[in-house]
Design a protein around this motif. Structure first.
Motif, mmCIF file in Angstrom:
data_model
loop_
_atom_site.group_PDB
_atom_site.id
_atom_site.type_symbol
_atom_site.label_atom_id
_atom_site.label_comp_id
_atom_site.label_asym_id
_atom_site.label_seq_id
_atom_site.Cartn_x
_atom_site.Cartn_y
_atom_site.Cartn_z
ATOM 1 N N ALA A 96 0.676 -1.385 -0.190
ATOM 2 C CA ALA A 96 -0.159 -0.184 -0.335
ATOM 3 C C ALA A 96 0.634 0.995 0.109
ATOM 4 O O ALA A 96 0.382 2.091 -1.094
ATOM 5 C CB ALA A 96 -1.086 0.303 1.047
ATOM 6 N N GLU A 97 1.854 1.011 0.883
ATOM 7 C CA GLU A 97 2.764 2.668 1.153
ATOM 8 C C GLU A 97 3.615 2.726 -0.720
ATOM 9 O O GLU A 97 3.423 4.110 -0.867
ATOM 10 C CB GLU A 97 3.609 2.389 2.081
ATOM 11 C CG GLU A 97 3.193 1.722 3.513
ATOM 12 C CD GLU A 97 2.621 0.978 3.775
ATOM 13 O OE1 GLU A 97 2.551 -0.073 2.962
ATOM 14 O OE2 GLU A 97 1.559 0.530 4.725
ATOM 15 N N ASN A 98 4.108 1.680 -1.399
ATOM 16 C CA ASN A 98 4.610 2.600 -2.968
ATOM 17 C C ASN A 98 3.614 2.692 -3.303
ATOM 18 O O ASN A 98 4.122 3.527 -4.262
ATOM 19 C CB ASN A 98 5.538 1.126 -2.821
ATOM 20 C CG ASN A 98 6.421 0.701 -4.001
ATOM 21 O OD1 ASN A 98 7.668 1.874 -3.667
ATOM 22 N ND2 ASN A 98 6.256 0.743 -4.906
ATOM 23 N N ASP A 99 2.058 2.197 -3.304
ATOM 24 C CA ASP A 99 1.829 2.254 -4.681
ATOM 25 C C ASP A 99 1.092 2.958 -4.374
ATOM 26 O O ASP A 99 0.810 4.143 -5.239
ATOM 27 C CB ASP A 99 1.217 0.453 -5.112
ATOM 28 C CG ASP A 99 0.260 0.754 -6.745
ATOM 29 O OD1 ASP A 99 0.382 1.954 -7.314
ATOM 30 O OD2 ASP A 99 -0.252 -0.179 -6.475
ATOM 31 N N LEU A 100 0.144 3.024 -3.150
ATOM 32 C CA LEU A 100 -1.292 3.623 -3.279
ATOM 33 C C LEU A 100 -1.098 4.553 -2.924
ATOM 34 O O LEU A 100 -2.177 6.099 -2.508
ATOM 35 C CB LEU A 100 -1.996 2.886 -2.621
ATOM 36 C CG LEU A 100 -2.777 1.572 -3.320
ATOM 37 C CD1 LEU A 100 -4.075 0.670 -2.105
ATOM 38 C CD2 LEU A 100 -3.309 1.729 -3.842
ATOM 39 N N LEU A 101 0.318 5.142 -1.368
ATOM 40 C CA LEU A 101 0.278 6.857 -0.868
ATOM 41 C C LEU A 101 1.501 7.042 -1.908
ATOM 42 O O LEU A 101 0.965 8.299 -2.383
ATOM 43 C CB LEU A 101 0.827 5.564 0.174
ATOM 44 C CG LEU A 101 -0.378 5.673 1.143
ATOM 45 C CD1 LEU A 101 -0.496 5.145 2.624
ATOM 46 C CD2 LEU A 101 -2.254 6.308 0.845
#
Length: 343
Positions: free
Chosen positions: A86-91
């Motif tokens: 989630a951190e790398n892509d969506l945020l």
């Protein structure tokens, strides 16, 4: 159902099956040990185009949306995956795209900085190559920049599940960054909350599977535990709470796909999903430990990997109490609660 819809559903089912093969629950993490970033799994995700699933294809992403991301996050949650999906892509990836920045290669996490350039409990900060930060400058303008891990003052910390959640400090006076709308800070919170909700749904599904497996196989007083009414009540409550959390998460994803995160409808749906999942986490973990008994508290059994995660995740990007308060405020403002829920 149209032919296109049937094709889409088939593709999503195939994607879901592939994810089940990628993520497993076979790690041997010991209680108290800090969870290490699974670089082998990350390499696999990168190779399959899953590390930047929702990124634009022109910039190296896979061009998917929240529907596909939801399946990815759920599978990662069920597999107790030690990777910053989630951190790398969506945020981080989303912030860079929104700011019109290309960004470098490598693994990223993201953080919203306070007035002193600090942020607490940043996921995976010690393990990434860079951190995408969002902050308000002296002129009250919001900006986004990507900085290397070496530029960050970092104090290591962990959450209840022993996942890296580090405190960072950045010299914002040395940053320029790209100007972005003020709404990004709030959208960051909602995106993060939905991501954690989806991962929690996957973890709770796995917990339910572990409990069903145990009470079916474990024999006590001459019959399987699952034949006892009290145990059946524990399991059914886990199933009900997990199903409620999944339904709320699915509704939030659908709202985000249809309306975007700037919509009040989406934000209400995300708040409802975060609230439902947070409350469900308490029931699911409590009942699972009661059903499994002593074996569920051992380091050898995998229950702790999932239970500690859902109890930790429910307080990231907003506490359960804060989401409950947001729902109450929305209900009071709307007046007609039924319309608010069904619109």
């Amino acid at each position: 159902m149209t032919d296109n819809t049937a094709t889409d559903n088939t593709e999503l089912r195939d994607f879901e099956r592939m994810l089940a093969e990628v993520f497993t629950s076979g790690d041997d993490h010991r209680i108290g040990d800090v969870i290490e970033f699974d670089r082998s799994l990350w390499a696999t995700l990168s190779e399959l185009g899953l590390a930047r699933l929702t990124g634009d294809e022109a910039t190296g992403g896979s061009g998917a949306g929240w529907t596909e991301a939801a399946l990815l996050l759920t599978a990662a949650g069920a597999g107790a995956a030690a990777v910053p999906v989630a951190e790398n892509d969506l945020l981080a990836g989303w912030l860079l795209t929104t700011a019109g920045l290309e960004g470098g290669d490598g693994v990223r996490t993201a953080a919203v900085l306070d007035a002193d350039g600090g942020a607490r409990f940043v996921p995976w900060a010690r393990d990434v190559d860079s951190i995408v930060v969002l902050w308000q400058d002296a002129g009250r303008t919001w900006r986004v920049a990507e900085i290397s891990r070496a530029q960050v003052e970092l104090t290591e910390a962990v959450n209840l599940a022993s996942e890296p959640r580090d405190h960072i400090r950045v010299d914002v006076s040395a940053l320029s960054g790209a100007e972005v709308p003020a709404s990004l800070a709030e959208e960051f919170r909602y995106r993060g909350a939905l991501a954690r909700t989806l991962s929690s749904v996957g973890a709770m599904d796995r917990i339910l599977g572990l409990v069903v497996e145990h009470v079916t196989a474990r024999v006590q007083f001459g019959r399987p535990l699952g034949k006892f009414q009290a145990v059946q009540a524990l399991v059914s409550e886990i199933a009900a709470e997990s199903a409620l959390a999944r339904a709320a998460a699915d509704a939030a994803v659908a709202a985000a796909v249809d309306n975007g995160f700037g919509s009040s409808t989406t934000r209400f749906a995300v708040a409802a999903a975060a609230s439902c999942t947070g409350h469900a986490a308490a029931v699911v973990t409590r009942n699972a430990h009661q059903a499994l008994g002593a074996i569920g508290f051992t380091m050898e059994h995998e229950l702790h990997r999932h239970a500690n995660r859902v109890l930790s995740w429910r307080n990231e990007f907003g506490t359960v109490a804060s989401w409950d308060a947001e729902l109450l405020e929305a209900a009071v403002a709307a007046g007609d609660v039924w319309t608010l829920v069904t619109e």
